[in-house]
Scaffold this motif. Sequence first.
Motif, PDB file in Angstrom:
ATOM      1  N   SER A 102     -12.889  72.821  30.673  1.00 60.62           N
ATOM      2  CA  SER A 102     -12.038  71.692  30.312  1.00 60.62           C
ATOM      3  C   SER A 102     -12.226  70.523  31.268  1.00 60.62           C
ATOM      4  CB  SER A 102     -10.556  72.100  30.279  1.00 60.62           C
ATOM      5  OG  SER A 102      -9.778  70.969  29.946  1.00 60.62           O
ATOM      6  N   ALA A 103     -13.158  69.648  30.931  1.00 59.78           N
ATOM      7  CA  ALA A 103     -13.312  68.404  31.695  1.00 59.78           C
ATOM      8  C   ALA A 103     -12.029  67.576  31.569  1.00 59.78           C
ATOM      9  CB  ALA A 103     -14.508  67.617  31.171  1.00 59.78           C
ATOM     10  N   GLU A 104     -11.357  67.675  30.400  1.00 61.14           N
ATOM     11  CA  GLU A 104     -10.134  66.881  30.168  1.00 61.14           C
ATOM     12  C   GLU A 104      -9.057  67.248  31.186  1.00 61.14           C
ATOM     13  OE1 GLU A 104     -11.398  68.984  27.666  1.00 61.14           O
ATOM     14  OE2 GLU A 104     -12.745  67.364  27.064  1.00 61.14           O
ATOM     15  N   ASP A 105      -8.949  68.539  31.511  1.00 61.47           N
ATOM     16  CA  ASP A 105      -7.913  68.959  32.461  1.00 61.47           C
ATOM     17  C   ASP A 105      -8.090  68.256  33.799  1.00 61.47           C
ATOM     18  OD1 ASP A 105      -6.319  70.586  30.967  1.00 61.47           O
ATOM     19  OD2 ASP A 105      -7.046  72.479  31.790  1.00 61.47           O
ATOM     20  N   TYR A 106      -9.364  68.095  34.219  1.00 63.49           N
ATOM     21  CA  TYR A 106      -9.545  67.421  35.514  1.00 63.49           C
ATOM     22  C   TYR A 106      -9.333  65.923  35.373  1.00 63.49           C
ATOM     23  CZ  TYR A 106     -10.178  68.837  40.302  1.00 63.49           C
ATOM     24  OH  TYR A 106      -9.927  69.190  41.605  1.00 63.49           O
ATOM     25  N   ALA A 107      -9.834  65.340  34.276  1.00 62.82           N
ATOM     26  CA  ALA A 107      -9.666  63.892  34.095  1.00 62.82           C
ATOM     27  C   ALA A 107      -8.178  63.529  34.105  1.00 62.82           C
ATOM     28  CB  ALA A 107     -10.323  63.457  32.791  1.00 62.82           C
ATOM     29  N   ARG A 108      -7.352  64.321  33.409  1.00 64.93           N
ATOM     30  CA  ARG A 108      -5.913  63.996  33.337  1.00 64.93           C
ATOM     31  C   ARG A 108      -5.244  64.199  34.703  1.00 64.93           C
ATOM     32  NH1 ARG A 108      -1.845  66.254  28.620  1.00 64.93           N
ATOM     33  NH2 ARG A 108       0.003  65.167  29.395  1.00 64.93           N
ATOM     34  N   THR A 109      -5.674  65.232  35.437  1.00 70.29           N
ATOM     35  CA  THR A 109      -5.102  65.463  36.772  1.00 70.29           C
ATOM     36  C   THR A 109      -5.457  64.294  37.695  1.00 70.29           C
ATOM     37  OG1 THR A 109      -5.414  67.830  36.417  1.00 70.29           O
ATOM     38  CG2 THR A 109      -4.999  67.128  38.682  1.00 70.29           C
ATOM     39  N   LEU A 110      -6.712  63.864  37.632  1.00 65.15           N
ATOM     40  CA  LEU A 110      -7.155  62.753  38.496  1.00 65.15           C
ATOM     41  C   LEU A 110      -6.411  61.466  38.141  1.00 65.15           C
ATOM     42  CD1 LEU A 110     -10.877  63.786  38.481  1.00 65.15           C
ATOM     43  CD2 LEU A 110      -9.598  63.340  40.586  1.00 65.15           C
ATOM     44  N   ALA A 111      -6.166  61.245  36.844  1.00 61.44           N
ATOM     45  CA  ALA A 111      -5.430  60.044  36.429  1.00 61.44           C
ATOM     46  C   ALA A 111      -4.016  60.091  37.000  1.00 61.44           C
ATOM     47  CB  ALA A 111      -5.398  59.958  34.906  1.00 61.44           C
ATOM     48  N   SER A 112      -3.435  61.267  37.002  1.00 59.76           N
ATOM     49  CA  SER A 112      -2.078  61.419  37.522  1.00 59.76           C
ATOM     50  C   SER A 112      -2.065  61.192  39.042  1.00 59.76           C
ATOM     51  CB  SER A 112      -1.582  62.820  37.149  1.00 59.76           C
ATOM     52  OG  SER A 112      -0.340  63.066  37.696  1.00 59.76           O
ATOM     53  N   TRP A 113      -3.034  61.767  39.751  1.00 64.73           N
ATOM     54  CA  TRP A 113      -3.113  61.537  41.212  1.00 64.73           C
ATOM     55  C   TRP A 113      -3.324  60.042  41.513  1.00 64.73           C
ATOM     56  CZ3 TRP A 113      -7.109  66.028  42.294  1.00 64.73           C
ATOM     57  CH2 TRP A 113      -6.433  67.243  42.294  1.00 64.73           C
ATOM     58  N   SER A 114      -4.205  59.379  40.739  1.00 60.59           N
ATOM     59  CA  SER A 114      -4.467  57.942  40.946  1.00 60.59           C
ATOM     60  C   SER A 114      -3.190  57.131  40.815  1.00 60.59           C
ATOM     61  CB  SER A 114      -5.421  57.408  39.875  1.00 60.59           C
ATOM     62  OG  SER A 114      -6.727  57.648  40.198  1.00 60.59           O
ATOM     63  N   ALA A 115      -2.423  57.437  39.754  1.00 61.17           N
ATOM     64  CA  ALA A 115      -1.191  56.678  39.503  1.00 61.17           C
ATOM     65  C   ALA A 115      -0.203  56.897  40.645  1.00 61.17           C
ATOM     66  CB  ALA A 115      -0.584  57.111  38.166  1.00 61.17           C
ATOM     67  N   ARG A 116      -0.128  58.114  41.134  1.00 59.93           N
ATOM     68  CA  ARG A 116       0.789  58.408  42.242  1.00 59.93           C
ATOM     69  C   ARG A 116       0.357  57.688  43.516  1.00 59.93           C
ATOM     70  NH1 ARG A 116       3.531  63.675  42.233  1.00 59.93           N
ATOM     71  NH2 ARG A 116       4.032  64.063  40.074  1.00 59.93           N
ATOM     72  N   LEU A 117      -0.961  57.681  43.772  1.00 60.83           N
ATOM     73  CA  LEU A 117      -1.457  57.010  44.984  1.00 60.83           C
ATOM     74  C   LEU A 117      -1.190  55.505  44.898  1.00 60.83           C
ATOM     75  CD1 LEU A 117      -2.935  57.119  47.692  1.00 60.83           C
ATOM     76  CD2 LEU A 117      -5.109  57.116  46.466  1.00 60.83           C
ATOM     77  N   LEU A 118      -1.379  54.952  43.692  1.00 58.63           N
ATOM     78  CA  LEU A 118      -1.111  53.515  43.500  1.00 58.63           C
ATOM     79  C   LEU A 118       0.355  53.206  43.820  1.00 58.63           C
ATOM     80  CD1 LEU A 118      -2.187  50.774  42.421  1.00 58.63           C
ATOM     81  CD2 LEU A 118      -1.490  51.514  40.144  1.00 58.63           C
ATOM     82  N   ARG A 119       1.253  54.057  43.325  1.00 56.42           N
ATOM     83  CA  ARG A 119       2.690  53.829  43.561  1.00 56.42           C
ATOM     84  C   ARG A 119       3.047  53.963  45.049  1.00 56.42           C
ATOM     85  NH1 ARG A 119       3.399  56.834  38.656  1.00 56.42           N
ATOM     86  NH2 ARG A 119       3.960  58.722  39.782  1.00 56.42           N
ATOM     87  N   ALA A 120       2.246  54.783  45.770  1.00 58.66           N
ATOM     88  CA  ALA A 120       2.567  55.029  47.193  1.00 58.66           C
ATOM     89  C   ALA A 120       1.699  54.184  48.114  1.00 58.66           C
ATOM     90  CB  ALA A 120       2.364  56.517  47.488  1.00 58.66           C
ATOM     91  N   ARG A 121       1.165  53.073  47.574  1.00 58.33           N
ATOM     92  CA  ARG A 121       0.169  52.297  48.321  1.00 58.33           C
ATOM     93  C   ARG A 121       0.604  51.932  49.747  1.00 58.33           C
ATOM     94  NH1 ARG A 121      -3.258  47.011  46.459  1.00 58.33           N
ATOM     95  NH2 ARG A 121      -4.202  46.631  48.485  1.00 58.33           N
ATOM     96  N   GLU A 122       1.840  51.398  49.860  1.00 58.22           N
ATOM     97  CA  GLU A 122       2.276  50.902  51.175  1.00 58.22           C
ATOM     98  C   GLU A 122       2.252  52.015  52.220  1.00 58.22           C
ATOM     99  OE1 GLU A 122       6.264  48.812  52.600  1.00 58.22           O
ATOM    100  OE2 GLU A 122       5.600  48.196  50.596  1.00 58.22           O
ATOM    101  N   GLU A 123       2.825  53.163  51.858  1.00 60.57           N
ATOM    102  CA  GLU A 123       2.902  54.290  52.792  1.00 60.57           C
ATOM    103  C   GLU A 123       1.496  54.857  53.057  1.00 60.57           C
ATOM    104  OE1 GLU A 123       5.148  55.093  54.615  1.00 60.57           O
ATOM    105  OE2 GLU A 123       4.837  57.175  55.212  1.00 60.57           O
ATOM    106  N   ALA A 124       0.660  54.888  52.009  1.00 56.55           N
ATOM    107  CA  ALA A 124      -0.718  55.401  52.176  1.00 56.55           C
ATOM    108  C   ALA A 124      -1.483  54.521  53.152  1.00 56.55           C
ATOM    109  CB  ALA A 124      -1.425  55.450  50.823  1.00 56.55           C
TER     110      ALA A 124
END
Length: 301
Positions: free
Chosen positions: A233-255
Amino acid sequence: MTITTAGSSAADIEFHYDLGNDFYALWLDETLAYTAARWDGIARDEPDATALPRAQRAKLDHHLDLVGARPGDGLRLLDVGCGWGAMLEHASRDDRVAEAVGLTISRAQYEFLTARALPGVEPRLESWEDHTPERAYDAVVSMGAFEHFATAGMTRAERLDGYARYFEACHRWLRPGGRMSLQTIAYDGAADGSGPVGEFVGSDIFPGGRLPRLSEIAAACDPYFSVVALTASAEDYARTLASWSARLLRAREEAERLVGPEGYRRYRRYLRASEVTFLRGAATLYRIGFRRRAEPLRLSV
Ligand SMILES: C[S@@+](CC[C@H](N)C(=O)[O-])C[C@H]1O[C@@H](n2cnc3c(N)ncnc32)[C@H](O)[C@@H]1O
């Protein structure tokens, strides 16, 4: 203490995983699982805050199913490449597993896990190549570590040799009839890590790693295990990575506070580039269930 590996070295692993537990905690979910989640049946419009941890726990349950752990079994489980302990924690709350040993070669992960002191769980700062259990295991799981068991400079014959040594070790550690599961990214299509995306991830994100191909896994495991389940399932990884990306974007200042603006940009680029790699079909994700052969077969790999 020396950590033995023919694959990614302890220094390579530290480069990636010891960037800071707090940084990873910012964009992983509460399970701290750092491998693809399993999204079957999880609606696209479910809020990320509940969807990602649910998909991660579904993945952990899937692996416990693959090793045949049933309610009340109280298995003795080995997790090779346990990360920050997603499976160890899940298993420690579950009567399917009574004892769990986790191997990592990241000191930051080991110290984090030791401080967590999960009941029935023994974290070890040790490569699988050095592991000699006191007693046999009923089951072995490994998620996202196999990608580190070979390095970029190896020939196919050298990779096969390293992978075969891994399966031989698992065969030795498991009791007769024992079960095993493996989750790994692998090259698909004609890709082999050359090209700008592969080179960026190989040098700036995961130095020292090399993805397997399914044919290599099949050849290496064959003398020791029969394959009883396989999903891709390539889709399972693509969706997980999209979710991690969105979370990192939201946490930009702290990151940026934790790893600096350059570190933040590098990780955003890595998560996006990896997502595209899966969406384009250059890499896929396998989840494989194995049953231990009673005696190794005499096959040449
Ligand atoms: C991507 S993380 C996955 C962690 C965890 N399985 C999860 O799903 O969250 C890869 C893990 O493999 C471990 N690892 C890499 N090479 C290893 C080796 N030779 N022996 C044991 N663990 C290794 C790393 O230390 C790290 O914990």
